[in-house]
Enzyme design. Structure first.
Site, PDB file in Angstrom:
ATOM      1  N   HIS A 143       0.834  -1.205   0.000  1.00  0.00           N
ATOM      2  CA  HIS A 143       0.000   0.000   0.000  1.00  0.00           C
ATOM      3  C   HIS A 143       0.867   1.252   0.000  1.00  0.00           C
ATOM      4  O   HIS A 143       2.040   1.232   0.401  1.00  0.00           O
ATOM      5  CB  HIS A 143      -0.941   0.003   1.215  1.00  0.00           C
ATOM      6  CG  HIS A 143      -0.245   0.008   2.535  1.00  0.00           C
ATOM      7  ND1 HIS A 143       0.344   1.126   3.074  1.00  0.00           N
ATOM      8  CD2 HIS A 143      -0.037  -0.985   3.422  1.00  0.00           C
ATOM      9  CE1 HIS A 143       0.880   0.846   4.242  1.00  0.00           C
ATOM     10  NE2 HIS A 143       0.668  -0.459   4.475  1.00  0.00           N
ATOM     11  N   GLU A 173      -1.257  -7.631   6.394  1.00  0.00           N
ATOM     12  CA  GLU A 173       0.146  -7.670   6.799  1.00  0.00           C
ATOM     13  C   GLU A 173       0.292  -8.205   8.214  1.00  0.00           C
ATOM     14  O   GLU A 173       1.151  -9.029   8.496  1.00  0.00           O
ATOM     15  CB  GLU A 173       0.717  -6.255   6.705  1.00  0.00           C
ATOM     16  CG  GLU A 173       2.173  -6.162   7.012  1.00  0.00           C
ATOM     17  CD  GLU A 173       2.699  -4.756   6.814  1.00  0.00           C
ATOM     18  OE1 GLU A 173       3.905  -4.574   6.975  1.00  0.00           O
ATOM     19  OE2 GLU A 173       1.914  -3.839   6.519  1.00  0.00           O
TER      20      GLU A 173
END
Length: 175
Positions: free
Chosen positions: A23, A135
């Site tokens: 991201h 994550e």
């Protein structure tokens, strides 16, 4: 024997190419880089992209389109965290969304404090959010997410069928 000349176990036309994209810069990345303990602040809950993060998204989008890669992408898989969703739809979404009753936007305007216009689902690959792409499933507020119903409102054309509410991991209540 030269390995380049031998036949492949799998013909390339039957193989898939996977590209992994992290991201763009999130609000938590800025303060967390200065002091890791600041990641515990509640205001970083499900952190959104910064203006620099959106610029990173725009730069990657431009590269993906100029390289011709956008024509070969069949599916986009993303984490169901806000910053990852913003990155995925920003990079791989369609152009110039206009209000239409027959086409859902990938992202509504200003989703997640973005001050970003709506993003179209026209002429883009399907985008699916998968819980296991996160994550971390940790203690930091930035690694916890909203309920799927909140995301379905912000990202109407994203498929959330593989991201379930029972996986929500936060201190602000279960959904």
């Amino acid at each position: 024997m030269d390995s380049g000349s031998s036949p492949s176990l799998f013909p390339l036309h039957r193989c898939k190419t996977i590209h992994l994209v992290r991201h763009g810069q999130g609000i938590h990345n800025v303060e967390g880089a200065k002091n890791y303990k600041k990641l515990m602040k509640p205001e970083y809950f499900d952190a959104h992209l910064t203006p620099l993060g959106w610029q990173q998204v725009d730069n990657l989008r431009k590269h993906v389109h100029e390289s011709g890669l956008s024509k070969r992408i069949e599916l986009v898989i993303t984490s169901p965290l806000l910053r990852a969703l913003q990155t995925a739809v920003g990079v791989f979404g369609g152009e110039g969304y206009t209000d239409r009753t027959d086409i859902l936007p990938l992202m509504v305007a200003n989703a997640g404090y973005s001050e970003h216009p709506s993003i179209s689902s026209l002429n883009c690959p399907p985008i699916i959010a998968i819980e296991l792409c996160r994550e971390h499933l940790g203690v930091h507020p930035c690694d916890n997410r909203r309920s799927i119903s909140d995301y379905q409102f912000l990202f109407p054309a994203v498929d959330f069928s593989l991201a379930s509410n029972w996986m929500v991991n936060n201190n602000w209540g279960k959904n």
